[in-house]
Design a protein around this motif. Sequence first.
Motif, PDB file in Angstrom:
ATOM      1  N   SER A 223       0.843  -1.194   0.000  1.00  0.00           N
ATOM      2  CA  SER A 223       0.000   0.000   0.000  1.00  0.00           C
ATOM      3  C   SER A 223       0.880   1.246   0.000  1.00  0.00           C
ATOM      4  CB  SER A 223      -0.948  -0.025   1.196  1.00  0.00           C
ATOM      5  OG  SER A 223      -1.803   1.091   1.180  1.00  0.00           O
ATOM      6  N   THR A 224       1.239   1.748   1.158  1.00  0.00           N
ATOM      7  CA  THR A 224       2.170   2.889   1.203  1.00  0.00           C
ATOM      8  C   THR A 224       3.594   2.427   0.958  1.00  0.00           C
ATOM      9  OG1 THR A 224       2.575   2.694   3.585  1.00  0.00           O
ATOM     10  CG2 THR A 224       0.689   4.041   2.884  1.00  0.00           C
ATOM     11  N   ALA A 225       3.883   1.132   1.189  1.00  0.00           N
ATOM     12  CA  ALA A 225       5.204   0.500   1.011  1.00  0.00           C
ATOM     13  C   ALA A 225       6.212   0.907   2.080  1.00  0.00           C
ATOM     14  CB  ALA A 225       5.776   0.782  -0.373  1.00  0.00           C
ATOM     15  N   HIS A 226       5.790   1.622   3.116  1.00  0.00           N
ATOM     16  CA  HIS A 226       6.744   2.023   4.148  1.00  0.00           C
ATOM     17  C   HIS A 226       7.307   0.818   4.901  1.00  0.00           C
ATOM     18  CE1 HIS A 226       5.277   6.083   3.375  1.00  0.00           C
ATOM     19  NE2 HIS A 226       6.326   6.510   4.038  1.00  0.00           N
ATOM     20  N   THR A 227       6.460  -0.162   5.181  1.00  0.00           N
ATOM     21  CA  THR A 227       6.941  -1.362   5.868  1.00  0.00           C
ATOM     22  C   THR A 227       7.975  -2.087   5.024  1.00  0.00           C
ATOM     23  OG1 THR A 227       4.863  -1.640   7.068  1.00  0.00           O
ATOM     24  CG2 THR A 227       6.255  -3.583   6.828  1.00  0.00           C
ATOM     25  N   VAL A 232      13.708  -3.424   3.299  1.00  0.00           N
ATOM     26  CA  VAL A 232      14.751  -3.415   2.269  1.00  0.00           C
ATOM     27  C   VAL A 232      15.985  -2.674   2.774  1.00  0.00           C
ATOM     28  CG1 VAL A 232      15.375  -2.562  -0.024  1.00  0.00           C
ATOM     29  CG2 VAL A 232      13.140  -3.632   0.339  1.00  0.00           C
ATOM     30  N   ARG A 233      15.766  -1.501   3.366  1.00  0.00           N
ATOM     31  CA  ARG A 233      16.905  -0.721   3.879  1.00  0.00           C
ATOM     32  C   ARG A 233      17.629  -1.462   5.003  1.00  0.00           C
ATOM     33  NH1 ARG A 233      13.254   3.701   2.899  1.00  0.00           N
ATOM     34  NH2 ARG A 233      12.408   3.457   5.012  1.00  0.00           N
ATOM     35  N   ALA A 243      17.041  -6.811  -1.863  1.00  0.00           N
ATOM     36  CA  ALA A 243      15.898  -7.716  -1.763  1.00  0.00           C
ATOM     37  C   ALA A 243      14.987  -7.624  -2.981  1.00  0.00           C
ATOM     38  CB  ALA A 243      15.100  -7.408  -0.500  1.00  0.00           C
ATOM     39  N   VAL A 244      14.412  -8.757  -3.335  1.00  0.00           N
ATOM     40  CA  VAL A 244      13.299  -8.812  -4.281  1.00  0.00           C
ATOM     41  C   VAL A 244      12.020  -8.642  -3.460  1.00  0.00           C
ATOM     42  CG1 VAL A 244      12.032 -10.270  -5.904  1.00  0.00           C
ATOM     43  CG2 VAL A 244      14.549 -10.340  -5.851  1.00  0.00           C
ATOM     44  N   CYS A 245      11.138  -7.753  -3.895  1.00  0.00           N
ATOM     45  CA  CYS A 245       9.893  -7.478  -3.167  1.00  0.00           C
ATOM     46  C   CYS A 245       8.711  -8.065  -3.925  1.00  0.00           C
ATOM     47  CB  CYS A 245       9.693  -5.973  -2.986  1.00  0.00           C
ATOM     48  SG  CYS A 245      10.989  -5.184  -1.994  1.00  0.00           S
ATOM     49  N   VAL A 246       7.904  -8.852  -3.236  1.00  0.00           N
ATOM     50  CA  VAL A 246       6.743  -9.486  -3.846  1.00  0.00           C
ATOM     51  C   VAL A 246       5.507  -9.130  -3.032  1.00  0.00           C
ATOM     52  CG1 VAL A 246       5.648 -11.653  -4.539  1.00  0.00           C
ATOM     53  CG2 VAL A 246       8.146 -11.422  -4.652  1.00  0.00           C
ATOM     54  N   GLY A 247       4.503  -8.583  -3.700  1.00  0.00           N
ATOM     55  CA  GLY A 247       3.232  -8.279  -3.060  1.00  0.00           C
ATOM     56  C   GLY A 247       2.109  -8.966  -3.803  1.00  0.00           C
ATOM     57  N   ALA A 257       5.852   3.115  -5.181  1.00  0.00           N
ATOM     58  CA  ALA A 257       6.818   2.519  -6.101  1.00  0.00           C
ATOM     59  C   ALA A 257       8.161   3.233  -6.022  1.00  0.00           C
ATOM     60  CB  ALA A 257       6.277   2.553  -7.524  1.00  0.00           C
ATOM     61  N   ALA A 258       8.125   4.559  -5.983  1.00  0.00           N
ATOM     62  CA  ALA A 258       9.361   5.338  -5.880  1.00  0.00           C
ATOM     63  C   ALA A 258      10.070   5.064  -4.569  1.00  0.00           C
ATOM     64  CB  ALA A 258       9.053   6.825  -6.029  1.00  0.00           C
ATOM     65  N   LEU A 259       9.305   4.883  -3.506  1.00  0.00           N
ATOM     66  CA  LEU A 259       9.880   4.618  -2.186  1.00  0.00           C
ATOM     67  C   LEU A 259      10.666   3.312  -2.195  1.00  0.00           C
ATOM     68  CD1 LEU A 259       9.827   5.858   0.700  1.00  0.00           C
ATOM     69  CD2 LEU A 259       7.933   4.327   1.194  1.00  0.00           C
ATOM     70  N   LEU A 260      10.137   2.278  -2.824  1.00  0.00           N
ATOM     71  CA  LEU A 260      10.840   1.002  -2.896  1.00  0.00           C
ATOM     72  C   LEU A 260      12.098   1.102  -3.754  1.00  0.00           C
ATOM     73  CD1 LEU A 260       7.823  -1.451  -3.221  1.00  0.00           C
ATOM     74  CD2 LEU A 260       9.374  -1.233  -1.276  1.00  0.00           C
ATOM     75  N   ALA A 261      12.008   1.857  -4.837  1.00  0.00           N
ATOM     76  CA  ALA A 261      13.182   2.047  -5.688  1.00  0.00           C
ATOM     77  C   ALA A 261      14.283   2.777  -4.933  1.00  0.00           C
ATOM     78  CB  ALA A 261      12.796   2.813  -6.947  1.00  0.00           C
ATOM     79  N   GLU A 262      13.908   3.825  -4.199  1.00  0.00           N
ATOM     80  CA  GLU A 262      14.890   4.592  -3.428  1.00  0.00           C
ATOM     81  C   GLU A 262      15.516   3.756  -2.319  1.00  0.00           C
ATOM     82  OE1 GLU A 262      12.626   7.870  -2.059  1.00  0.00           O
ATOM     83  OE2 GLU A 262      12.401   8.766  -4.060  1.00  0.00           O
ATOM     84  N   ALA A 263      14.736   2.816  -1.770  1.00  0.00           N
ATOM     85  CA  ALA A 263      15.252   1.967  -0.692  1.00  0.00           C
ATOM     86  C   ALA A 263      16.273   0.957  -1.208  1.00  0.00           C
ATOM     87  CB  ALA A 263      14.098   1.237  -0.012  1.00  0.00           C
TER      88      ALA A 263
END
Length: 301
Positions: A223-227, A232-233, A243-247, A257-263
């Motif tokens: 959702s927000t991807a903060h968790t 990842v960080r 890490a590979v992220c699977v939802g 999406a940008a948050l996960l890329a930045e992490a």
Amino acid sequence: MTTCSVISLPGAEACAGLVAKKLEAARCGLESRRFPDGEIYLRVADGVDGHEVVVVAQLREPDPQVPGLIFLADALRELGAAHVGLVAPYLPYMRQDTRFRDGEAVTSRSFARLISAAFDWLVTVDPHLHRYQALDEVYRIPAAVVPSAPAVAAWVHQRVAKPVIVGPDEESLQWVAEVADLAGCPHTVMRKLRHGDRDIEQALPDLQALQGRTPVLVDDIISTAHTMAGAVRGLRAAGLAPAVCVGVHAVFAADAAALLAEAGAAQVVSCNTLPHASNAIDVTGAMAEAVRAQQQAARYR
């Protein structure tokens, strides 16, 4: 033999096409537009008299879609459909499953009553069950839950070298263990302390289980991807591979999406329960099997 027709709410056409193909069912057209005052106009473009009708709806941002969904089910019945079932791969309004403060609406129950009154059966994928043990606690119609774990595990097995499945919190343990068992790899979970929607503290798992392996973070909803971004960080800071992220459900609110890329996520993939660029895992075959079972049961009720 009863004819099966598949009709989709706007935005779910691709998913409906896959389901119809796997059911070997006809597609039923739908005209939809908005009147100048914002009210919805619907017209079922093909005959459905005597048909088993499957409505496919991908309910990201459900509020604008729900009136049309209910109106469509009502119209299909008036047009003679034998049964009207709903395929909602992502089932919304599961979050508010109790009254946390006096006066709150328990919207999971309210939404369940609406859907139960409009449809004969429901097929969904991994709904967010927290305080409910099963959907039949709130839904009065037969509700089939399609598990995503087999499809997720198959993707991991085929696409990730030496994976270890990592859950973002203790609540994910049972699901993470199932994915890992099916994928034939180890698993572990992180501990999560949530101080607010965007303030989350996570504790790393036993790093020994992760050494020399590619962490695969799995969660039911991005959702927000903060968790997930925090996980990842944390894994990167501990010197592990990106890490590979699977939802399962790609809600991807705001800048997720940008948050996960930045992490520093190596890759982000999701099941095709909600349309998104990350969709890489197809669960429509399992949904079609669940639809067949529901239709057969409905004929004998």
